[in-house]
Scaffold this motif. Structure first.
Motif, short mmCIF file in Angstrom:
data_model
loop_
_atom_site.label_atom_id
_atom_site.label_comp_id
_atom_site.label_asym_id
_atom_site.label_seq_id
_atom_site.Cartn_x
_atom_site.Cartn_y
_atom_site.Cartn_z
N SER A 178 42.68 102.36 99.54
CA SER A 178 41.88 101.88 98.42
C SER A 178 41.68 103.05 97.46
N PHE A 179 41.95 102.83 96.17
CA PHE A 179 41.85 103.87 95.16
C PHE A 179 40.71 103.56 94.20
N GLU A 180 40.00 104.59 93.85
CA GLU A 180 38.92 104.46 92.86
C GLU A 180 38.96 105.71 91.98
N TYR A 181 38.89 105.48 90.66
CA TYR A 181 38.96 106.64 89.77
C TYR A 181 37.67 106.75 88.95
N LYS A 182 37.37 107.98 88.59
CA LYS A 182 36.22 108.27 87.75
C LYS A 182 36.66 109.23 86.66
N THR A 183 36.08 109.06 85.50
CA THR A 183 36.37 109.96 84.39
C THR A 183 35.27 111.01 84.27
N ARG A 184 35.65 112.14 83.66
CA ARG A 184 34.69 113.24 83.55
C ARG A 184 33.50 112.83 82.68
N THR A 185 33.77 112.06 81.62
CA THR A 185 32.71 111.56 80.75
C THR A 185 32.85 110.05 80.61
N ALA A 186 31.76 109.41 80.24
CA ALA A 186 31.78 107.95 80.09
C ALA A 186 32.15 107.50 78.69
#
Length: 213
Positions: A95-103
């Motif tokens: 399962s992969f989940e990504y997050k960005t440094r800023t919104a």
């Protein structure tokens, strides 16, 4: 003792055969659902990449190569990918989940808008929008690979139980039962013969003349 052992083995094999068939059927159902989702996602991702490539080609035609390379040289946004697994019918699916440094959604543009074309903006936006679908596509494809391998392994086990182990256990039980019945009949015949011999001896003894004193 061997007959009892074979009967227990047969009961266990039949129960295991049923459980494995249920597992195989459920794996097939989930595999088909994933395959359909995988196909839809692949078409969507390919369309998104095609659209992004078209925008890049148009942007490159309207901008100098140096300006385009400078605009994309230093990315402004960062993406962090987190991986985990979930268990589906004893199969560990990634399962992969990504997050960005800023919104901030505008942080995907690492350049100013003054010297670049809107086609470049569309290409960057297309790639950013298609990223979640690309990750989900990777999940689905890997899940399909793992589940197909598990289905094949389960199918081999089901066939081994159905065509080898269960018939062998049934044949052994039949053979042992026949041998036991045969031994029982032989024992009964011997007992009957012994009884007849004893009755015959007793009859002869009773017919023997008694001597006079």
């Amino acid at each position: 003792m061997e007959l009892t052992k074979q009967k227990k083995k047969l009961v266990t094999a039949v129960r295991g055969h049923k459980l494995l068939k249920d597992k195989r059927d459920e794996l097939m159902r989930q595999f088909l659902d994933l395959a359909r989702e995988n196909m839809a996602l692949r078409l969507k991702v390919e369309e998104g990449i095609r659209s992004a490539n078209t925008n890049f080609v148009v942007a490159k035609a309207g901008m100098s190569e140096e300006t385009l390379n400078t605009a994309l040289m230093a990315p402004k946004q960062e993406v962090y990918l987190e991986t985990s697994t979930k268990n589906v019918m004893s199969v560990d699916i990634p399962s992969f989940e990504y997050k960005t440094r800023t919104a901030d959604a505008n942080d995907i543009y690492s350049y100013g808008f003054a010297f670049t074309s809107s086609d470049l903006d569309g290409a960057v936006k297309s790639l950013a929008d298609i990223l979640p679908d690309m990750l989900r596509l990777a999940e689905c494809e890997k899940a399909c690979q793992l589940m197909s391998a598990e289905i094949e392994k389960t199918r081999r086990r089901v066939n081994a139980l159905e065509h080898v182990i269960i018939p062998q256990a049934q044949e052994h039980i039949k053979y042992i039962t026949m041998k036991l019945d045969e031994n029982e009949r032989s024992t009964q015949i011997r007992l009957m013969k012994v009884k007849d011999m004893m009755l015959e001896d007793a009859h002869k003894y009773s017919e023997r003349p008694v001597r006079e004193a």
